[in-house]
Design a protein around this motif. Structure first.
Motif, short mmCIF file in Angstrom:
data_model
loop_
_atom_site.label_atom_id
_atom_site.label_comp_id
_atom_site.label_asym_id
_atom_site.label_seq_id
_atom_site.Cartn_x
_atom_site.Cartn_y
_atom_site.Cartn_z
N UNK A 121 0.83 -1.22 0.00
CA UNK A 121 0.00 0.00 0.00
C UNK A 121 0.86 1.26 0.00
N UNK A 122 1.97 1.24 0.75
CA UNK A 122 2.89 2.39 0.73
C UNK A 122 3.40 2.63 -0.69
N UNK A 123 3.76 1.54 -1.36
CA UNK A 123 4.28 1.65 -2.72
C UNK A 123 3.21 2.19 -3.68
N UNK A 145 20.52 8.40 8.37
CA UNK A 145 19.64 9.55 8.55
C UNK A 145 18.22 9.03 8.33
N UNK A 146 17.37 9.75 7.61
CA UNK A 146 16.04 9.23 7.34
C UNK A 146 16.13 8.11 6.31
N UNK A 147 15.60 6.94 6.62
CA UNK A 147 15.72 5.78 5.74
C UNK A 147 14.57 5.72 4.73
N UNK A 148 14.81 4.95 3.66
CA UNK A 148 13.75 4.61 2.72
C UNK A 148 13.89 3.16 2.29
N UNK A 169 7.51 6.01 3.43
CA UNK A 169 8.68 5.61 2.67
C UNK A 169 9.37 4.39 3.29
N UNK A 170 8.72 3.77 4.28
CA UNK A 170 9.31 2.63 4.98
C UNK A 170 8.45 1.38 4.84
N UNK A 171 9.11 0.24 4.74
CA UNK A 171 8.43 -1.06 4.76
C UNK A 171 8.30 -1.51 6.21
N UNK A 172 7.08 -1.87 6.67
CA UNK A 172 6.92 -2.28 8.07
C UNK A 172 7.71 -3.54 8.44
N UNK A 173 8.12 -4.33 7.45
CA UNK A 173 8.89 -5.55 7.74
C UNK A 173 10.36 -5.26 7.97
#
Length: 406
Positions: A45-47, A161-164, A148-152
C-alpha cells in the motif's frame, strides 16, 4: 456415606497443560505468518501511494519527478561530491523529495523548498532545497517518513539519517549510475559549465546506457516508455542496512571493492564481488570483508539522496542478490531489489501496479557484462537486455516482448 470429590488429578492437569503447549506451538507460526502478511500488504500500500504521487506529479508537470534535483554548488562541483556542503545539495535530491506534496507531506516539502533557519549558523538560513545529503544538522534529512518505509524492515536510527525502502529503477546497467544524463552546473557569474569537457559525448553515453524509466538528472516522461507502462518497472523495494555485514545492504572497504581501472570489474561481471561472500553464509560478506564494511554508507540510509546506494535499483542481478560496488558512496553501484519479506521483493510498475517479484525470476546471464560505452567488451546501442525477463522489465524502450507471467 462416602463423600465424592470433584476435580482433576495431577496426571489429567499435566495432560491438559501439554495439549495447550502443543496448540500454542502450532498457532504461533500461523500468527507470525499472519502478521508478516499484514506487513507485506502495508508495504504494498505504501508503494501504491508512491505510485499515485508520481502519476499526480506527472499530471501536474508533464514529466516524472527528476531523480537528481536541487541546486548547484556555486562555481561548479562534480555531481557526486560535496556531501557535506552547507550551501547547496549539489543536485543530490531524490525523486522522493519532489513527490512530497503528492503523498500528504506538504509541510515537509515547504521546509525543504524554502530557506530554513540554521541553528548552527544564526542568523544565516539553509539554502532552499537543503544542504548536502550527509548533513545531519539539517532536520528534514533526519526525518523518518512512515510512507517511505516497509513495516517488515526493522532498521532504525543512527548511523543512518532518514531511511527509505523504495528506490527509482534506472535500468539494466549501472554504468554512469553516479553521473546520469547530461549534467550542466551553474557557476557564480551566471554562466553554465558542463561537467564533461565534451557534453555531446556525455549525451551519447547517456543514451546508450541509461535505459530505465528514471535517468539520473534527466527529465523523463511517460511517453518515453515505449514498451508500455504496464510492462516496465518504475521503482523497486530495497532493504535497509542493519549493520550486520549483509552483502545486499552494505559495501566492503577498499581492499575488497571494485577498484580496478575505472572501477570496471563490476561492469564486466556483475557477480564479481561474490568472491568475497562468506561460503558458509552466502548472504553475508566474508569475515575479512565484513571487518571493513562502512558504518555510515549503506543501503537506504538517506531517502533524500539520489545516488545508487541510497535510492536506486537496477534490473541486473536477481532480487535479493548481493551488491557489486566501489568503495565510496559516490561510485557506480550495482544494486538490485531486496526486502525483509520471504522469497522476493515488491516492484512498482509504470502504470502504478505493485507486483511481488520472486528471487527465482528468469534473469538471463548474471555474469555477462553490462551495456556500456567504454572498455572491452563494449556493447551495441539498442541490444536486448542480457538479463532475461528481469532485465527486460527494467528497460523502457527496448521492444522486448513480455510473454511470461511474473
Amino acid at each position: 456415606m462416602k463423600r465424592v470429590r470433584f476435580g482433576f488429578t495431577l496426571v489429567e492437569l499435566l495432560v491438559v497443560i501439554a495439549i495447550i503447549g502443543v496448540l500454542v506451538g502450532l498457532l504461533l507460526p500461523a500468527v507470525q505468518a499472519a502478521r508478516e502478511a499484514a506487513r507485506r500488504m502495508s508495504c504494498s500500500n505504501n508503494f501504491k501511494q508512491i505510485g499515485l504521487g508520481i502519476h499526480n506529479y506527472h499530471a501536474a508537470y508533464q514529466s516524472l519527478p527528476i531523480h537528481g534535483n536541487g541546486t548547484d554548488i556555486p562555481g561548479g562541483s562534480a555531481p557526486w561530491s560535496s556531501l557535506n556542503s552547507t550551501v547547496s545539495n549539489n543536485r543530490h535530491g531524490s525523486f522522493l523529495i519532489a513527490i512530497l506534496p503528492f503523498v500528504e507531506q506538504q509541510a515537509l516539502w515547504e521546509q525543504i523548498s524554502n530557506p530554513l533557519a540554521n541553528p548552527g549558523s544564526t542568523p544565516n538560513p539553509w539554502q532552499a532545497m537543503g544542504p548536502g545529503p550527509a548533513v545531519i544538522a539539517y532536520a528534514p534529512w533526519t526525518t523518518e517518513l512512515p510512507g517511505y518505509r516497509c513495516p517488515s524492515d526493522p532498521g532504525f536510527g543512527l548511523p543512518a539519517l532518514g531511511r527509505t525502502n523504495y528506490g527509482a529503477c534506472t535500468g539494466d546497467s549501472s554504468v554512469m549510475s553516479r553521473e546520469g544524463a547530461v549534467y550542466v552546473q551553474t557557476v557564480a557569474n551566471g554562466a553554465t559549465m558542463p561537467y564533461s569537457s565534451n557534453n555531446s559525448t556525455q549525451a551519447e553515453r547517456s543514451r546508450l546506457v541509461h535505459r530505465g524509466m528514471f535517468v539520473l538528472f534527466g527529465r523523463m516522461q511517460f511517453r518515453d516508455t515505449l514498451d508500455g507502462l504496464a510492462n516496465t518497472i518504475m521503482c523497486g523495494e530495497l532493504a535497509t542496512d542493519l549493520g550486520d555485514a549483509d552483502n545486499r545492504t552494505s559495501r566492503p572497504g577498499s581492499a575488497f571493492a571494485d577498484t580496478g581501472s575505472g572501477r570496471n570489474e563490476c561492469r564486466k561481471d556483475p557477480k564479481w564481488q561474490y568472491q568475497h561472500h562468506d561460503p558458509l553464509r552466502p548472504q553475508f560478506w566474508s569475515p575479512a570483508a565484513a571487518a571493513t564494511v562502512s558504518a555510515t554508507s549503506a543501503r537506504g540510509y538517506r531517502w533524500h539522496d539520489c545516488h545508487p546506494l541510497f535510492s536506486q535499483i537496477h534490473t541486473i542481478l536477481p532480487p535479493n542478490s548481493g551488491l557489486c560496488t566501489g568503495f565510496n558512496d559516490s561510485h557506480d553501484q550495482t544494486v538490485t531489489v531486496s526486502s525483509r519479506h520471504q522469497g522476493g521483493a515488491h516492484v512498482l510498475m509504470g502504470d502504478g501496479a505493485v507486483k511481488f517479484i520472486t528471487d527465482s525470476i528468469e534473469a538471463g546471464n548474471s555474469n555477462r557484462h553490462m551495456v556500456s560505452y567504454h572498455g572491452s567488451p563494449a556493447s551495441e546501442a539498442g541490444e536486448p537486455s542480457p538479463y532475461g525477463l528481469w532485465g527486460a522489465l527494467g528497460t523502457r524502450a527496448n521492444k522486448e516482448v513480455i510473454d511470461t507471467a511474473f
